[in-house]
Design an enzyme around this catalytic site. Structure first.
Site: not given
Ligand code: XMP
Length: 522
Positions: A88-89
């Site tokens: 994700c991030y």
């Protein structure tokens, strides 16, 4: 960055502040590989060199990489020639550092999504087939729009054309979704594949090997010095004490301060298990009258906690002094207490309740700490306890707070109320065990309310206390949901309590989740 472990195969998890970073660590450890979580701002070239990870996982996080001050994945992470997995991030930070592009997404994706597997890659082998559609859990606002050189897209979703990306030549992978959560059904298999097959870790980090290394570590740390350990009846101190006793035998003395606020039969069980069964030197101090006296008339929850914590330390100190002092103190500190999580809210978190432990010992009791469980999660401590031969009643037991039943009776504490509460608690737990639900529930407890209500039993009017029952599911005690018992079950428990416990004529069930409620009532 410290690395107390002797594990030779280590995975570094760089924390960008996701709520679920700890789950990544659990999944990696379930695959038999040791790992540690370090905040992104403590990862630099030197710390990477010292830690020498076999592979690196970049966690999710609440920031947007597009913002000026956003946390970065430093280039040195990618220079080490070890596999890297960005989640994700972490995927976005990886792409940004390696020359890709991340942009805000009009289609923010939260929750369940399906990804289409478009190409094979080493991460998917034996887990996902090309052409398949797989369920995942997404939670993102930005997305990668241009891949860095060397990468190709291997899976896509409606909202994210680059739902999974791979550079097999360098062993770099990025996932827009969260493999660590259970809502990605094959997520654990992907993480296992990453650490075992991509990073080529043997997966031999087991509780048996942990026990052996930890025993050697304790021996090296304390030499021939004297060591004391405060036993509380809980899992953590029990496992720590047993392990340390295995390491140094009777150099260890356990001190069990019995504050009289334990559940039915608990004090006897601690004494029996440690002194009689395992022959561990144990001092049992029955300090119940002292605690009751100090608590007399006190109804403020924080005041109760402080009195119990303070008196506990006084009694512990007095006993340790009688022993002629000690150089080391064993504490059952766990990994979640040690992890310095990244906080984006700024500032220290507010004290919701002052927790009770022996950490606040007076200055004259200068002892070095022996903390053999600092690297373990709660369920791993339970596994270690089993490995050490501790009985299931201790190892599998629900958590119990240091201040004991005192914080399960709003208002003042008295011997009579303690006796009523103990009986209600025993019946509730007995019924839960009989229904085979004990291990599904994180914690179950009875609370004695300071109100009395009118009832009728036989032909007579009663005017007695209300008992609240609480049972929650949780993974770490930080958040919790009320357990959805069948109505029939809870009604049966209520009937038993009212019939068998004199002093209670009404039972209610607490359906509050945490937050906004806490698990304990005080
Ligand atoms: P709360 O009530 O804060 O509890 O939701 C979360 C978990 O912590 C336990 N707890 C304590 N444990 N000393 C402890 O060792 C304490 O003072 C204490 N207070 C709460 C609680 O039982 C639950 O598992």
């Amino acid at each position: 960055m410290t690395n107390p472990s002797r594990a030779t195969e280590k995975i570094l998890i760089v924390d960008f502040g996701s709520q679920v970073t700890q789950l990544i660590a659990r999944r990696v450890r379930e695959a038999g590989v040791y790992c540690e979580i370090h905040p992104f701002n403590q990862v630099d070239a030197k710390s990477l060199e010292t830690f020498a990870p076999r592979a690196i996982i970049l966690s999710g996080g609440p920031s947007s990489v597009i913002e000026g001050q956003a946390p970065q994945a430093i280039p040195e992470i990618f220079d080490r020639k070890v596999p890297v997995l960005g989640i994700c991030y972490g995927q976005q930070a990886m792409c940004q550092t390696l020359g890709g592009l991340v942009e805000p997404d009009e289609h923010r994706e939260f929750g369940r999504a399906d990804v289409n597997i478009e190409s094979s890659c080493a991460l998917f082998s034996d887990v996902w087939q090309v052409g398949g559609q797989e369920q995942v859990w997404m939670s993102h606002g930005d997305r990668v729009t241009k891949l860095p050189p060397g990468f190709s897209a291997v899976a896509s979703s409606d909202g994210a054309p680059f739902a999974a990306i791979a550079d097999d030549a360098r062993n770099f992978y990025g996932l827009q979704f969260h493999p660590e959560v259970v809502h990605t059904p094959h997520g654990a298999a992907l993480l296992r594949r990453f650490v075992r097959d991509v990073a080529l870790c043997a997966g031999d980090w087991t509780m048996a090997s942990f026990r052996t290394t930890e025993i050697a570590k304790v021996r090296a740390q304390v030499g021939s010095a004297r060591v004391i350990c405060g036993l509380s009846g809980g899992v953590d101190s029990a496992v720590a004490a047993k392990l340390v006793h295995e390491a140094i035998g009777n150099q260890l003395t356990c001190i069990f301060v019995d504050h009289g606020l334990l559940r039915e039969g608990e004090a006897e069980e601690v004494v029996h298990t440690f002194r009689d069964r395992f022959n561990i030197p144990l001092i049992h101090v029955d300090a119940s009258s002292l605690f009751l006296q100090k608590l007399d008339g006190v109804d403020d929850p924080e005041a109760k906690r402080k009195i119990i914590g303070g008196s506990f330390i006084d009694v512990f100190d007095a006993e340790a002094t009688k022993l002629g002092g000690s150089d080391f103190l064993v504490q059952g500190t766990l990994y979640p207490d040690v992890i310095e999580s990244v906080s984006f809210t700024g500032g220290p978190s507010v004290t919701i309740k002052s927790h009770h432990n022996v950490g606040g010992l007076p200055a004259h009791m200068k002892m070095d700490l022996v903390e053999p469980l600092r690297e373990l999660f709660k369920d791993e401590v339970r596994d270690l306890g089993r490995e050490l031969g501790l009985p299931e009643e201790i190892v599998g037991r629900h958590p119990f707070p240091g201040p004991g039943l005192a914080i399960r009776m709003p208002g003042t504490v008295s011997a009579d109320k303690l006796s009523i509460l103990r009986q209600a608690d025993r019946i509730f737990i007995e019924e839960i065990r009989a229904a085979g639900l004990y291990d599904e529930i994180w914690q179950a407890l009875a609370v004695l309310l300071p109100v009395r209500t009118v009832g009728v039993m036989g032909d007579a009017r009663t005017y007695e206390y209300v008992c609240a029952l609480r049972a929650v599911t949780s993974t770490d005690g930080m958040t919790a949901d009320s357990y959805p018992f069948d109505h029939g079950f809870i009604a049966n428990v209520a009937t038993r309590i009212i019939n068998q416990v004199q002093g209670i004529n009404r039972v209610v069930y607490d359906v509050t989740s945490k937050p906004p409620g806490t698990i304990e009532w005080e």
